[in-house]
Design an enzyme around this catalytic site. Structure first.
Site, mmCIF file in Angstrom:
data_model
loop_
_atom_site.group_PDB
_atom_site.id
_atom_site.type_symbol
_atom_site.label_atom_id
_atom_site.label_comp_id
_atom_site.label_asym_id
_atom_site.label_seq_id
_atom_site.Cartn_x
_atom_site.Cartn_y
_atom_site.Cartn_z
ATOM 1 N N GLY A 8 0.843 -1.192 0.000
ATOM 2 C CA GLY A 8 0.000 0.000 0.000
ATOM 3 C C GLY A 8 0.876 1.239 0.000
ATOM 4 N N VAL A 13 -1.510 6.546 3.825
ATOM 5 C CA VAL A 13 -0.637 6.237 4.965
ATOM 6 C C VAL A 13 0.665 5.601 4.483
ATOM 7 C CG1 VAL A 13 -0.465 5.065 7.188
ATOM 8 C CG2 VAL A 13 -2.670 5.925 6.426
ATOM 9 N N ASP A 34 2.552 -1.638 -4.284
ATOM 10 C CA ASP A 34 1.178 -1.148 -4.285
ATOM 11 C C ASP A 34 0.332 -2.063 -5.186
ATOM 12 O OD1 ASP A 34 -0.020 1.565 -3.040
ATOM 13 O OD2 ASP A 34 -1.140 1.052 -4.848
ATOM 14 N N THR A 75 -4.099 -1.910 8.292
ATOM 15 C CA THR A 75 -5.367 -2.030 7.560
ATOM 16 C C THR A 75 -6.452 -2.549 8.502
ATOM 17 O OG1 THR A 75 -4.080 -2.539 5.603
ATOM 18 C CG2 THR A 75 -6.432 -3.048 5.501
ATOM 19 N N THR A 76 -7.647 -2.019 8.325
ATOM 20 C CA THR A 76 -8.746 -2.331 9.243
ATOM 21 C C THR A 76 -9.673 -3.400 8.640
ATOM 22 O OG1 THR A 76 -9.734 -0.333 8.335
ATOM 23 C CG2 THR A 76 -8.762 -0.179 10.528
ATOM 24 N N ASN A 103 -5.207 1.202 15.384
ATOM 25 C CA ASN A 103 -4.739 2.585 15.336
ATOM 26 C C ASN A 103 -3.306 2.637 15.860
ATOM 27 O OD1 ASN A 103 -4.458 5.468 15.503
ATOM 28 N ND2 ASN A 103 -6.685 5.575 15.428
ATOM 29 N N PHE A 104 -2.403 3.203 15.063
ATOM 30 C CA PHE A 104 -1.000 3.314 15.459
ATOM 31 C C PHE A 104 -0.689 4.670 16.077
ATOM 32 C CE2 PHE A 104 -0.409 -0.420 12.755
ATOM 33 C CZ PHE A 104 0.537 -1.132 13.480
ATOM 34 N N HIS A 131 -14.727 10.435 10.020
ATOM 35 C CA HIS A 131 -13.613 10.192 9.099
ATOM 36 C C HIS A 131 -13.832 10.870 7.746
ATOM 37 C CE1 HIS A 131 -12.336 7.040 11.908
ATOM 38 N NE2 HIS A 131 -11.177 7.037 11.259
ATOM 39 N N LYS A 135 -13.034 6.605 3.168
ATOM 40 C CA LYS A 135 -12.843 5.410 4.010
ATOM 41 C C LYS A 135 -13.799 4.298 3.608
ATOM 42 C CE LYS A 135 -12.367 3.963 8.803
ATOM 43 N NZ LYS A 135 -11.237 3.127 8.428
HETATM 44 N N1 NDP Z 1 -4.099 1.344 11.983
HETATM 45 C C1 NDP Z 1 -3.948 2.637 11.741
HETATM 46 O O1 NDP Z 1 -3.324 3.388 12.521
HETATM 47 C C2 NDP Z 1 -4.535 3.212 10.502
HETATM 48 C C3 NDP Z 1 -5.227 2.409 9.658
HETATM 49 N N2 NDP Z 1 -5.675 2.865 8.482
HETATM 50 C C4 NDP Z 1 -6.264 1.887 7.600
HETATM 51 O O2 NDP Z 1 -5.284 1.553 6.613
HETATM 52 C C5 NDP Z 1 -5.945 1.220 5.393
HETATM 53 C C6 NDP Z 1 -5.400 2.102 4.281
HETATM 54 O O3 NDP Z 1 -5.735 3.440 4.543
HETATM 55 P P1 NDP Z 1 -5.293 4.618 3.528
HETATM 56 O O4 NDP Z 1 -3.815 4.687 3.432
HETATM 57 O O5 NDP Z 1 -6.056 5.815 3.957
HETATM 58 O O6 NDP Z 1 -5.890 4.051 2.164
HETATM 59 P P2 NDP Z 1 -5.444 4.376 0.668
HETATM 60 O O7 NDP Z 1 -6.570 3.918 -0.219
HETATM 61 O O8 NDP Z 1 -4.962 5.779 0.547
HETATM 62 O O9 NDP Z 1 -4.181 3.435 0.449
HETATM 63 C C7 NDP Z 1 -4.251 2.062 0.214
HETATM 64 C C8 NDP Z 1 -3.265 1.751 -0.887
HETATM 65 O O10 NDP Z 1 -3.188 0.345 -1.043
HETATM 66 C C9 NDP Z 1 -3.265 0.048 -2.436
HETATM 67 N N3 NDP Z 1 -3.654 -1.323 -2.648
HETATM 68 C C10 NDP Z 1 -4.890 -1.830 -2.914
HETATM 69 N N4 NDP Z 1 -4.812 -3.165 -3.066
HETATM 70 C C11 NDP Z 1 -3.515 -3.498 -2.897
HETATM 71 C C12 NDP Z 1 -2.811 -4.727 -2.910
HETATM 72 N N5 NDP Z 1 -3.434 -5.895 -3.157
HETATM 73 N N6 NDP Z 1 -1.482 -4.716 -2.699
HETATM 74 C C13 NDP Z 1 -0.828 -3.555 -2.463
HETATM 75 N N7 NDP Z 1 -1.440 -2.358 -2.426
HETATM 76 C C14 NDP Z 1 -2.761 -2.336 -2.631
HETATM 77 C C15 NDP Z 1 -4.223 1.088 -2.963
HETATM 78 O O11 NDP Z 1 -4.182 1.192 -4.361
HETATM 79 P P3 NDP Z 1 -5.482 1.755 -5.147
HETATM 80 O O12 NDP Z 1 -5.758 3.114 -4.550
HETATM 81 O O13 NDP Z 1 -5.053 1.786 -6.573
HETATM 82 O O14 NDP Z 1 -6.590 0.789 -4.859
HETATM 83 C C16 NDP Z 1 -3.701 2.324 -2.251
HETATM 84 O O15 NDP Z 1 -2.580 2.894 -2.906
HETATM 85 C C17 NDP Z 1 -7.438 1.374 5.666
HETATM 86 O O16 NDP Z 1 -7.969 0.122 6.068
HETATM 87 C C18 NDP Z 1 -7.463 2.330 6.850
HETATM 88 O O17 NDP Z 1 -8.619 2.203 7.623
HETATM 89 C C19 NDP Z 1 -5.522 4.165 8.100
HETATM 90 C C20 NDP Z 1 -4.888 5.031 8.926
HETATM 91 C C21 NDP Z 1 -4.306 4.623 10.197
HETATM 92 O O1 LIG Z 2 -9.202 4.997 7.332
HETATM 93 C C1 LIG Z 2 -8.617 5.807 8.091
HETATM 94 O O2 LIG Z 2 -8.269 6.930 7.731
HETATM 95 C C2 LIG Z 2 -8.294 5.363 9.457
HETATM 96 N N1 LIG Z 2 -8.518 4.123 9.766
HETATM 97 C C3 LIG Z 2 -8.282 3.518 11.031
HETATM 98 C C4 LIG Z 2 -9.584 3.030 11.626
HETATM 99 O O3 LIG Z 2 -10.440 2.502 10.900
HETATM 100 O O4 LIG Z 2 -9.755 3.130 12.843
HETATM 101 C C5 LIG Z 2 -7.460 4.374 11.945
HETATM 102 C C6 LIG Z 2 -7.766 5.847 11.840
HETATM 103 O O5 LIG Z 2 -9.030 6.056 12.358
HETATM 104 C C7 LIG Z 2 -7.669 6.306 10.383
#
Ligand code: NDP
Ligand SMILES: O=C(O)C1=N[C@H](C(=O)O)C[C@H](O)C1
Length: 245
Positions: A8, A13, A34, A75-76, A103-104, A131, A135
């Protein structure tokens, strides 16, 4: 040096995680993968960070674990059934560990912890998470986990059921219920990630609020997970286990 891969890597993120790994003197970014990139690029990584999508994360995890790579997952979309599958893969690959954290953000983890501590002192607890509209999952992973922690605290304390006289409602008006805790999800342009835990008692309300102001806020927690996952046996769920709370 720990050899790190990121899944990703071009996401909101993932970009921040790549920057943080590259800036860390003890970490070596060996693969930034990605969508549509071959996952085999991760061969040679010791730890892989996953910030992708709930629809693909399970396949990524299965690949990492079966290839001896320790996943650190932001990822959630995890529920009990998904966590059980991960445990099964880890059991079949002894020596591989995984960290999954909804959440990190350190302040977000503290918000969840404080909510868990406060829950037993109040009649009512509800969660409002807010959010950005891109999302995929609702309620957020953070809100689901907070609700589970609150429910566990209330069970342990023998809390009475929460008062609620609602006898007719539009679908969704009272939000989703996670283990008896109501969770309301707002999706709004301009937001990043925010959560309020509302705790109500006799004549008093306590509100515990967390705001994510930028996505680099997740990276100190991610790097902590990357540095520690190799010594955490099996599956660890939640960054709180690394914070000595
Ligand atoms: N635990 C934490 O602290 C946090 C968790 N999250 C979670 O993280 C996840 C991602 O969030 P966010 O960064 O905002 O999302 P984004 O959509 O911005 O990023 C996800 C990326 O992963 C890519 N992707 C999709 N499928 C694949 C695959 N099979 N292999 C590799 N890459 C792939 C997407 O490509 P494309 O766009 O082309 O589909 C995109 O570039 C969500 O589930 C979110 O809820 C987010 C923030 C904090
Ligand atoms: O998708 C987001 O942006 C985020 N996802 C995580 C969640 O589902 O809790 C962490 C944070 O809230 C950002």
């Amino acid at each position: 040096m720990i050899r790190v891969g990121v899944l990703g890597a071009r996401g909101r993120v993932g970009i921040e995680v790549c920057k943080a790994v590259e800036a860390a003197g003890d970490l070596d970014l060996v693969a930034a993968v990605d969508k549509d990139d071959p996952i085999e690029r991760l061969e040679g990584a010791e730890v892989v960070v996953d910030f992708t999508h709930p629809d693909v994360v399970m396949g990524n995890l299965e690949w990492c674990i079966s290839h001896g790579v320790h996943p650190v997952v932001g990822t959630t979309g995890f529920d009990a059934a998904r966590l059980a599958s991960v445990r099964g893969w880890l059991d079949a690959n002894p020596g591989v560990n995984a960290l999954i954290a909804p959440n990190f953000g350190i302040a977000a983890v503290l918000m969840m912890h404080f909510a868990q501590q406060a829950a037993r002192y109040f009649e009512s607890v509800e969660i409002v998470e807010l959010h950005h509209p891109n999302k995929a999952d609702a309620p957020s992973g953070t809100a689901r986990r907070t609700a589970e922690l609150i429910a566990e605290a209330r069970r342990k304390a023998g809390s009475a059921p929460m008062p609620d006289a609602t006898s007719s409602q539009l679908d969704g008006a009272r939000g989703a219920e996670v283990e008896g805790v109501h969770v309301h999800a707002v999706r709004l342009a301009g937001l990043i990630a925010h959560q309020e835990v509302l705790l109500g008692g006799d004549g008093e309300i306590l509100t515990i609020r967390h705001d994510t102001m930028n996505r680099s806020s997740f990276t100190p927690g991610v790097l902590l997970g990357v540095r520690r996952v190799r010594e955490l046996p099996g599956l660890t769920v939640g960054l709180e286990h690394l914070l000595d709370l």
